[in-house]
Design an enzyme around this catalytic site. Structure first.
Site, PDB file in Angstrom:
ATOM      1  N   SER A  41      67.479  35.402  61.715  1.00 25.28           N
ATOM      2  CA  SER A  41      68.288  34.746  60.684  1.00 25.28           C
ATOM      3  C   SER A  41      69.740  35.185  60.760  1.00 25.28           C
ATOM      4  CB  SER A  41      67.738  35.032  59.283  1.00 25.28           C
ATOM      5  OG  SER A  41      68.350  36.157  58.703  1.00 25.28           O
ATOM      6  N   ILE A  42      70.591  34.413  60.091  1.00 22.24           N
ATOM      7  CA  ILE A  42      72.024  34.700  60.042  1.00 22.24           C
ATOM      8  C   ILE A  42      72.314  35.995  59.286  1.00 22.24           C
ATOM      9  CG2 ILE A  42      72.481  33.467  57.869  1.00 22.24           C
ATOM     10  CD1 ILE A  42      75.021  32.334  59.305  1.00 22.24           C
ATOM     11  N   LYS A  43      71.357  36.444  58.464  1.00 21.95           N
ATOM     12  CA  LYS A  43      71.573  37.628  57.639  1.00 21.95           C
ATOM     13  C   LYS A  43      71.680  38.914  58.461  1.00 21.95           C
ATOM     14  CE  LYS A  43      71.198  35.489  53.584  1.00 21.95           C
ATOM     15  NZ  LYS A  43      72.230  35.483  52.558  1.00 21.95           N
ATOM     16  N   ASP A  44      71.256  38.883  59.713  1.00 22.21           N
ATOM     17  CA  ASP A  44      71.429  40.065  60.571  1.00 22.21           C
ATOM     18  C   ASP A  44      72.898  40.471  60.634  1.00 22.21           C
ATOM     19  OD1 ASP A  44      68.760  39.792  61.081  1.00 22.21           O
ATOM     20  OD2 ASP A  44      68.965  39.297  63.214  1.00 22.21           O
ATOM     21  N   ALA A  47      74.021  42.141  57.281  1.00 19.31           N
ATOM     22  CA  ALA A  47      73.250  43.356  57.004  1.00 19.31           C
ATOM     23  C   ALA A  47      73.834  44.539  57.775  1.00 19.31           C
ATOM     24  CB  ALA A  47      71.786  43.140  57.368  1.00 19.31           C
TER      25      ALA A  47
END
Length: 453
Positions: A41-44, A47
Site C-alpha cells: 500500500s501507499i502507506k509504506d 509510515a
C-alpha cells in the site's frame, strides 16, 4: 544490485494506463499502482517517514513501542519498519475493517486491538481514544498519529508528487485521490501545484464523512456523520493533514458504487486493487463531464485487493448488503423454482419408531427435528441405523437421543455456490427462512432442478 533491507524498496511504483473501464471518459486515465510497495500500500511511504522523523527528533527511542490507530495499511507500513528497526507495535483498529488487514498486522508480530466503529472519536472506546490512552500507559512508547502528523503529507510531497510529475513528463492535468488522513492528496497535490498551479486536485469522499460539506461551506456538520462500509477514506473529524486549500473539490461515492467498481477494476483492467481505488475511480466517472480529451488524469490506487477477499471480492457479502443483484441463482430463486410442498419436521420428544415410520411413508432419508417450533437438529437414516446396531431397544427412545446437528440455515440472498458448498456427506440439505417466517428446505436435487429449469 541488491537492497540492504526491505524498506529501501518502497516507492517508484508504476503508472499504468486504464483502457476498458475508462473508455467513455475523456482524456488519458492513469493509475498509480501503490500495491507494488512491499507492504502492498501507499502507506509504506508515510509510515517510514513518520518513524524516521520521530527518531531524529528523539520522540522514538531504541527498543520503543509504536502505538497507532489504523485501518490496517498504515499499521502494515509501521509494523514492517518496526521489524527492521527493532520496535514493538500495538495497533487499534475498528470492527468494520476486513479480517485480512488485522491478520496481516498480526503476521508481523503486532498486537491488534479491535474497537467499535459506531462511536464518537472522543468516546473512550473509539480506536483514537484507546490508542491515546495506551500511549500514556505503555513505557517508552510513541504514537505517530497519522492524521495530524505532518510527516505524513511530507512523505508524499517528497516522493509521490515528484514520481508522478516525472512519470507523466509534467503532462498531468488532474490528480484524483480518496481522502482519509489527507496525507496523500495534500502532499502530492501541493508538490504538483507548485510545478503547475493549473493542475486540478480532486478528493473522493464517502457518504457518512464530513469532508465534502466542510470544503464547500466551511461548516463542520455532525449530521453528515453516520456509519459507512467503504474502507480507507472519509472521516468524522478534520485531520491536520487534510489541506483544503490544495484540494479543488470533493466528490462523494456510495458504498455500493465503491464496492462494485473495486471488482470491476480486477475484471476489466486485471488490476487487483483495494476498496479506495474503486471509490476513486467511481468518483472520477461521476466527474467525467469536467474532463477534456487532452487531459491526463492520475488516480491513486492505494492498496491491494487481497485485503478485501472477505468483503468486496466476496459475492455473498455483497448480496447480504444488497450491493449485488445479478442473474446467479440464490436461495430465493431456487425456492421459487421448486414445487410447492410442506417441509416435514419431527418434534424432539417423538419416538425413534415414529421417525422410522415417517421416513418410510414420506420416502425421505433425513428429517429436521424441532423443539417448540425451533429447528434444533436433524435425524437421518444413518443416525438411526447406528443407534439400532448398538441397542435394538432404541426404537422407543426419543428422537432427541439420536439426532445430529441441524441442517445449516442460509438467508434468501445466499448464492448457489455457497449453498452447494454446504451440502455434503453430513448435510444433504440447507434450510431457509422466508420473508413470511416459513421454513423451506433446499436439497441437492432442488439445486439441479433449478439449474436445468
Amino acid at each position: 544490485m541488491w537492497y540492504n533491507n526491505i524498506l529501501e524498496t518502497v516507492g517508484n511504483t508504476p503508472l499504468v494506463k486504464l483502457n476498458t473501464i475508462t473508455k467513455n471518459i475523456p482524456g488519458t486515465i492513469l493509475a498509480k499502482i501503490e500495491s507494488t510497495n512491499p507492504g502492498n500500500s501507499i502507506k509504506d511511504r508515510m509510515a517510514i517517514k513518520m518513524i524516521e522523523d520521530a527518531e531524529k527528533s528523539g520522540k522514538l527511542l531504541p527498543g520503543g513501542t509504536i502505538i497507532e490507530g489504523t485501518s490496517g495499511n498504515t499499521g502494515m507500513g509501521l509494523a514492517m519498519a518496526a521489524v527492521v528497526k527493532g520496535y514493538k507495535c500495538i495497533f487499534t483498529t475498528t470492527d468494520k475493517q476486513s479480517k485480512e488487514k488485522v491478520d496481516a498486522l498480526r503476521a508481523f508480530g503486532a498486537e491488534v486491538i479491535v474497537c467499535p466503529t459506531n462511536v464518537e472519536p472522543e468516546d473512550p472506546r473509539s480506536y483514537y481514544s484507546v490508542s491515546s490512552r495506551l500511549e500514556k500507559e505503555v513505557p517508552n512508547s510513541w504514537k505517530p498519529n497519522q492524521y495530524d502528523n505532518l510527516s505524513n503529507s511530507a512523505a508524499h510531497y517528497e516522493q509521490t508528487g515528484p514520481e508522478i510529475w516525472e512519470q507523466t513528463e509534467g503532462k498531468i492535468t488532474h490528480l484524483v485521490v480518496g481522502v482519509g488522513t489527507g496525507g496523500t492528496i495534500s502532499g502530492t497535490g501541493r508538490y504538483l501545484k507548485e510545478k503547475n498551479p493549473n493542475i486540478q486536485v480532486w478528493g473522493i469522499d464517502t457518504y457518512g464523512s464530513v469532508f465534502k460539506k466542510y470544503k464547500e461551506t466551511g461548516i463542520f456538520d455532525k449530521n453528515e456523520i453516520y456509519p459507512y462500509i467503504t474502507e480507507g477514506i472519509g472521516e468524522d473529524f478534520l485531520p491536520a493533514n487534510v489541506d483544503f486549500d490544495v484540494i479543488d473539490l470533493f466528490e462523494k461515492v456510495t458504498d455500493q458504487d465503491a464496492a462494485l467498481m473495486t471488482r470491476e477494476i480486477a475484471r476489466k483492467e486485471a488490476i487487483f486493487a483495494g476498496n479506495s481505488a474503486g471509490s476513486a475511480l467511481a468518483g472520477l466517472i461521476q466527474l467525467k463531464d469536467k474532463l477534456k480529451p487532452e487531459d491526463v488524469v492520475v488516480v491513486i490506487f492505494h492498496d491491494h485487493g487481497s485485503r478485501y477477499m472477505g468483503k468486496m471480492y466476496n459475492e455473498d457479502w455483497l448480496r447480504e448488503r444488497g450491493f449485488l443483484k445479478d442473474e446467479k441463482l440464490t436461495a430465493s430463486s431456487i425456492i421459487n423454482k421448486k414445487e410447492a410442498s410442506e417441509i416435514v419436521t419431527l418434534d424432539i420428544d417423538k419416538s425413534v419408531l415414529e421417525a422410522i415410520n415417517t421416513m418410510k411413508m414420506m420416502n425421505i432419508s433425513q428429517i429436521p427435528v424441532t423443539q417448540q417450533g425451533m429447528v434444533v437438529g436433524k435425524v437421518a437414516e444413518s443416525d438411526i441405523l447406528s443407534a439400532l446396531l448398538e441397542n435394538p431397544g432404541v426404537r422407543s427412545a426419543k428422537v432427541g437421543d439420536v439426532m445430529s446437528n441441524p441442517f445449516p440455515f442460509v438467508d434468501l440472498n445466499t448464492s448457489i455456490d455457497k449453498i452447494s458448498s454446504l451440502i455434503n456427506k453430513e448435510n444433504s440439505a440447507v434450510l431457509v427462512e422466508t420473508a413470511e417466517g416459513k421454513i423451506e428446505i433446499i436439497t441437492q436435487y432442488d439445486i439441479i432442478n433449478a439449474i436445468s429449469a
